[in-house]
Write a protein that holds these residues in place. Structure first.
Motif, mmCIF file in Angstrom:
data_model
loop_
_atom_site.group_PDB
_atom_site.id
_atom_site.type_symbol
_atom_site.label_atom_id
_atom_site.label_comp_id
_atom_site.label_asym_id
_atom_site.label_seq_id
_atom_site.Cartn_x
_atom_site.Cartn_y
_atom_site.Cartn_z
ATOM 1 N N GLU A 7 40.294 31.102 6.961
ATOM 2 C CA GLU A 7 39.776 29.750 7.153
ATOM 3 C C GLU A 7 38.261 29.736 7.314
ATOM 4 O O GLU A 7 37.617 28.750 6.985
ATOM 5 C CB GLU A 7 40.435 29.098 8.374
ATOM 6 C CG GLU A 7 41.888 28.764 8.172
ATOM 7 C CD GLU A 7 42.125 27.765 7.051
ATOM 8 O OE1 GLU A 7 41.352 26.812 6.917
ATOM 9 O OE2 GLU A 7 43.095 27.958 6.303
ATOM 10 N N THR A 8 37.668 30.814 7.838
ATOM 11 C CA THR A 8 36.219 30.861 8.030
ATOM 12 C C THR A 8 35.492 31.397 6.806
ATOM 13 O O THR A 8 34.271 31.449 6.798
ATOM 14 C CB THR A 8 35.849 31.719 9.260
ATOM 15 O OG1 THR A 8 36.283 33.055 9.042
ATOM 16 C CG2 THR A 8 36.470 31.159 10.525
ATOM 17 N N ALA A 9 36.224 31.780 5.783
ATOM 18 C CA ALA A 9 35.601 32.293 4.562
ATOM 19 C C ALA A 9 34.845 31.177 3.847
ATOM 20 O O ALA A 9 35.214 30.006 3.921
ATOM 21 C CB ALA A 9 36.675 32.869 3.634
ATOM 22 N N ARG A 10 33.787 31.544 3.162
ATOM 23 C CA ARG A 10 33.081 30.594 2.304
ATOM 24 C C ARG A 10 34.037 30.260 1.158
ATOM 25 O O ARG A 10 34.690 31.151 0.628
ATOM 26 C CB ARG A 10 31.816 31.210 1.750
ATOM 27 C CG ARG A 10 30.802 31.549 2.823
ATOM 28 C CD ARG A 10 29.661 32.346 2.208
ATOM 29 N NE ARG A 10 28.730 32.786 3.198
ATOM 30 C CZ ARG A 10 27.476 32.355 3.276
ATOM 31 N NH1 ARG A 10 27.018 31.474 2.418
ATOM 32 N NH2 ARG A 10 26.669 32.802 4.206
ATOM 33 N N HIS A 27 29.935 35.421 -8.018
ATOM 34 C CA HIS A 27 28.789 36.326 -7.928
ATOM 35 C C HIS A 27 27.632 35.681 -7.157
ATOM 36 O O HIS A 27 27.027 36.317 -6.288
ATOM 37 C CB HIS A 27 28.353 36.734 -9.338
ATOM 38 C CG HIS A 27 27.348 37.826 -9.353
ATOM 39 N ND1 HIS A 27 27.642 39.114 -8.986
ATOM 40 C CD2 HIS A 27 26.042 37.821 -9.693
ATOM 41 C CE1 HIS A 27 26.556 39.855 -9.094
ATOM 42 N NE2 HIS A 27 25.573 39.099 -9.515
ATOM 43 N N ALA A 28 27.361 34.432 -7.441
ATOM 44 C CA ALA A 28 26.269 33.731 -6.753
ATOM 45 C C ALA A 28 26.564 33.595 -5.261
ATOM 46 O O ALA A 28 25.674 33.784 -4.425
ATOM 47 C CB ALA A 28 26.052 32.360 -7.381
ATOM 48 N N THR A 33 26.348 35.872 0.852
ATOM 49 C CA THR A 33 27.264 36.228 1.934
ATOM 50 C C THR A 33 26.818 37.528 2.587
ATOM 51 O O THR A 33 26.459 38.478 1.896
ATOM 52 C CB THR A 33 28.697 36.391 1.370
ATOM 53 O OG1 THR A 33 29.074 35.167 0.740
ATOM 54 C CG2 THR A 33 29.697 36.736 2.446
ATOM 55 N N PRO A 34 26.841 37.599 3.913
ATOM 56 C CA PRO A 34 26.475 38.856 4.579
ATOM 57 C C PRO A 34 27.511 39.954 4.287
ATOM 58 O O PRO A 34 28.673 39.660 3.998
ATOM 59 C CB PRO A 34 26.464 38.493 6.059
ATOM 60 C CG PRO A 34 27.233 37.236 6.179
ATOM 61 C CD PRO A 34 27.188 36.545 4.862
ATOM 62 N N ALA A 35 27.084 41.204 4.367
ATOM 63 C CA ALA A 35 27.988 42.345 4.152
ATOM 64 C C ALA A 35 29.199 42.207 5.064
ATOM 65 O O ALA A 35 29.069 41.872 6.240
ATOM 66 C CB ALA A 35 27.261 43.654 4.422
#
Length: 82
Positions: A7-10, A27-28, A33-35
């Motif tokens: 749920e917290t995923a982009r 890809h964009a 997104t942080p590692a």
């Protein structure tokens, strides 16, 4: 996978788009997104199944989940740590 984490995923809405747009959008978003972060991709193009898996293998991202239903596909990807 923990539903709260998903749920917290982009989220990328690539519904109705065809190759190569879903993977280009992924890809964009992965770049921003942080590692270790999660990205959820929604797509309707059947070729996204092959393309997302190849993208993850090539760039060492982890394809955590793949779901198919209601004429759409959902992928959860964890960005590579480095």
């Amino acid at each position: 996978m923990d539903d709260e984490m998903v749920e917290t995923a982009r989220v990328i809405d690539a519904l109705g788009l065809v190759c190569p747009e879903p993977v280009m959008m992924l890809h964009a978003e992965i770049r921003k997104t942080p590692a270790g972060g999660l990205v959820r991709l929604l797509a309707t193009d059947p070729s996204a199944q092959r393309d997302v898996a190849s993208f993850c293998r090539f760039l060492n991202h982890e394809l955590l989940e793949t779901h198919e239903g209601d004429d759409r596909f959902e992928f959860v990807i964890r960005k590579a740590m480095a």
